[in-house]
Design an enzyme around this catalytic site. Structure first.
Site, short mmCIF file in Angstrom:
data_model
loop_
_atom_site.label_atom_id
_atom_site.label_comp_id
_atom_site.label_asym_id
_atom_site.label_seq_id
_atom_site.Cartn_x
_atom_site.Cartn_y
_atom_site.Cartn_z
N ALA A 21 -11.11 -5.36 -13.58
CA ALA A 21 -11.03 -5.51 -15.03
C ALA A 21 -9.68 -6.18 -15.32
O ALA A 21 -8.76 -6.10 -14.51
CB ALA A 21 -11.13 -4.15 -15.70
N GLY A 62 -13.21 -3.25 -11.09
CA GLY A 62 -14.44 -3.64 -11.79
C GLY A 62 -15.24 -4.68 -11.01
O GLY A 62 -16.46 -4.74 -11.14
N GLU A 66 -17.26 -2.82 -8.63
CA GLU A 66 -18.26 -2.06 -9.38
C GLU A 66 -19.42 -2.94 -9.84
O GLU A 66 -20.58 -2.52 -9.80
CB GLU A 66 -17.58 -1.37 -10.58
CG GLU A 66 -16.61 -0.29 -10.12
CD GLU A 66 -15.76 0.27 -11.26
OE1 GLU A 66 -14.99 -0.50 -11.86
OE2 GLU A 66 -15.86 1.46 -11.54
N GLU A 112 -7.75 1.31 -8.81
CA GLU A 112 -7.34 1.80 -10.13
C GLU A 112 -6.26 2.87 -10.06
O GLU A 112 -5.40 2.97 -10.93
CB GLU A 112 -8.55 2.36 -10.90
CG GLU A 112 -9.56 1.32 -11.35
CD GLU A 112 -10.62 1.00 -10.30
OE1 GLU A 112 -10.46 1.39 -9.12
OE2 GLU A 112 -11.61 0.34 -10.67
N1 CO8 Z 1 -6.30 -8.52 -14.25
C1 CO8 Z 1 -5.59 -9.53 -14.82
N2 CO8 Z 1 -5.07 -10.55 -14.10
C2 CO8 Z 1 -5.24 -10.52 -12.76
C3 CO8 Z 1 -5.96 -9.49 -12.11
C4 CO8 Z 1 -6.51 -8.46 -12.92
N3 CO8 Z 1 -7.24 -7.46 -12.40
N4 CO8 Z 1 -5.94 -9.74 -10.78
C5 CO8 Z 1 -5.26 -10.88 -10.61
N5 CO8 Z 1 -4.82 -11.35 -11.79
C6 CO8 Z 1 -4.04 -12.57 -12.05
C7 CO8 Z 1 -2.60 -12.39 -11.63
O1 CO8 Z 1 -1.87 -11.70 -12.62
C8 CO8 Z 1 -2.16 -13.82 -11.42
O2 CO8 Z 1 -1.91 -14.39 -12.69
P1 CO8 Z 1 -0.53 -15.24 -12.96
O3 CO8 Z 1 -0.68 -16.43 -12.03
O4 CO8 Z 1 -0.64 -15.58 -14.40
O5 CO8 Z 1 0.59 -14.35 -12.57
C9 CO8 Z 1 -3.41 -14.50 -10.87
O6 CO8 Z 1 -4.51 -13.64 -11.22
C10 CO8 Z 1 -3.40 -14.61 -9.36
O7 CO8 Z 1 -3.15 -13.33 -8.82
P2 CO8 Z 1 -1.98 -13.03 -7.74
O8 CO8 Z 1 -0.86 -14.00 -7.92
O9 CO8 Z 1 -1.66 -11.58 -7.83
O10 CO8 Z 1 -2.76 -13.38 -6.38
P3 CO8 Z 1 -2.47 -12.78 -4.93
O11 CO8 Z 1 -3.31 -13.60 -4.01
O12 CO8 Z 1 -1.00 -12.71 -4.68
O13 CO8 Z 1 -3.00 -11.26 -4.96
C11 CO8 Z 1 -4.60 -9.50 -5.49
C12 CO8 Z 1 -4.38 -10.98 -5.13
C13 CO8 Z 1 -4.20 -8.60 -4.31
C14 CO8 Z 1 -6.09 -9.32 -5.78
C15 CO8 Z 1 -3.77 -9.12 -6.74
O14 CO8 Z 1 -3.98 -10.11 -7.75
C16 CO8 Z 1 -4.10 -7.77 -7.35
O15 CO8 Z 1 -3.69 -6.73 -6.82
N6 CO8 Z 1 -4.85 -7.75 -8.49
C17 CO8 Z 1 -5.17 -6.54 -9.21
C18 CO8 Z 1 -6.25 -5.77 -8.52
C19 CO8 Z 1 -6.57 -4.49 -9.29
O16 CO8 Z 1 -5.76 -3.59 -9.39
N7 CO8 Z 1 -7.79 -4.39 -9.82
C20 CO8 Z 1 -8.25 -3.21 -10.52
C21 CO8 Z 1 -8.15 -3.42 -12.00
S1 CO8 Z 1 -8.62 -1.97 -12.91
C22 CO8 Z 1 -10.30 -1.97 -12.98
O17 CO8 Z 1 -10.91 -2.87 -12.52
C23 CO8 Z 1 -11.10 -0.85 -13.62
C24 CO8 Z 1 -10.31 -0.13 -14.64
C25 CO8 Z 1 -11.12 1.01 -15.27
C26 CO8 Z 1 -10.29 1.54 -16.39
C27 CO8 Z 1 -11.14 2.25 -17.37
C28 CO8 Z 1 -10.53 2.09 -18.76
C29 CO8 Z 1 -11.47 2.51 -19.85
#
Ligand code: CO8
Length: 258
Positions: A66, A109, A112, A132
């Site tokens: 997400a 997400g 999921e 998460e």
């Molecule tokens: N959300 C927003 N932006 C993202 C996300 C994300 N989940 N993942 C990556 N991006 C963006 C980065 O911020 C980056 O943007 P920018 O260039 O503007 O800085 C761009 O995508 C490229 O990402 P990275 O530079 O980080 O790329 P890497 O190759 O270095 O790393 C990873 C890749 C390991 C996948 C890393 O991006 C990462 O850890 N991403 C987040 C993964 C994560 O934690 N996902 C879980 C999200 S929470 C969820 O899905 C469910 C929540 C349920 C909550 C319930 C609430 C009601």
């Protein structure tokens, strides 16, 4: 052709393809993308000319979760009142079979949504995880339930409590993934599987999908009874008569989806 901002849609014969397309954010699921995927999938589902749906991303990411940047400023009342992620129940309720074609990251997400699909094909570079917990939250689109049913309690706890990623070999061994394919052949293989499904009798496919899905919702005896009644009902189908006649006459069936 597509009026969507964050996805691409395409018809390939009787197969509908939805490609997540926010490359600058590793296909993170923001509210626009979520709305668009559910809308496109629902349109394909209503279309009698579509017999299977493929959902895919890019080679680098199916979806990295997400959209954290969008979620960061939300409070409890915001997400409760908007009932965040409830729309995905409509995706899970589709009658048309869905094939997830996953390359790269399928996190949070993203994992999921892949698990909500009926079967999951993974490229050799795919990585699955529910990170998460590292953000101080928990899965919110069914991950704690679907991952546990797919891989069992111990491994689901391992992934959800530590937030670690799992590669394809482990994911296949654990039963999360139906097939692992070379990364460059992922879409081709997914389309072949989807084409095969779409070549079957549509009402029989709906019945088969519903029967398997029932295994996750009922006791064994209720599920077996449901299957038997559904099996009996297929004897009302012209396609069932055609399928059995074709076998007897040693020819290919000509299904009319009736
Ligand atoms: N959300 C927003 N932006 C993202 C996300 C994300 N989940 N993942 C990556 N991006 C963006 C980065 O911020 C980056 O943007 P920018 O260039 O503007 O800085 C761009 O995508 C490229 O990402 P990275 O530079 O980080 O790329 P890497 O190759 O270095 O790393 C990873 C890749 C390991 C996948 C890393 O991006 C990462 O850890 N991403 C987040 C993964 C994560 O934690 N996902 C879980 C999200 S929470 C969820 O899905 C469910 C929540 C349920 C909550 C319930 C609430 C009601």
């Amino acid at each position: 052709m597509s009026a969507y901002e964050t996805i691409l849609i395409e018809r390939r014969g009787r197969v509908g393809v939805i490609t997540l397309n926010r490359p600058h954010a590793l296909n993170a699921l923001n509210s626009t993308l979520m709305r668009e995927v559910v809308a496109a999938a629902t349109d394909f589902d209503r279309d009698r000319g579509i017999g299977a749906i493929v959902v895919t991303g890019s080679e680098k990411a199916f979806a990295a979760g997400a959209d954290i940047k969008e979620m960061a400023s939300q409070g409890y009342a915001d997400v409760l009142l908007a009932d965040w992620f409830a729309d995905w129940d409509r995706f899970a309720a589709l009658r048309t079979p869905t094939v997830a074609a996953v390359a790269g990251y399928a996190l949070g997400g993203g994992c999921e949504v892949a698990m909500m699909c009926d079967l999951l094909l993974a490229a050799e570079n795919a990585k699955f995880g529910q990170p998460e917990i590292t953000l101080g939250t928990i899965p919110g689109i069914g991950g704690s339930q679907r991952l546990t049913r797919a891989v069992g309690k111990s491994k689901a706890m391992d992934l959800i409590l530590t937030g670690r990623m799992m590669g394809v070999e482990e994911a296949e061994r654990a039963g999360l993934v139906a097939r692992v394919v070379p990364t460059e052949r992922l879409l081709e293989e997914a389309l072949e599987v989807a084409d095969k499904i779409a070549s079957m009798s549509l009402p029989a496919v709906y019945a088969a999908k519903e029967a398997v899905a029932e295994a996750f919702e009922s006791t064994l005896s209720d599920g077996v009874r449901f299957e038997r009644r559904t099996f009996h009902a297929t004897f009302a189908l012209a396609d069932r008569a055609e399928g059995m006649a074709a076998f007897t006459e040693k020819r290919k069936p000509n299904f009319t989806h009736s």
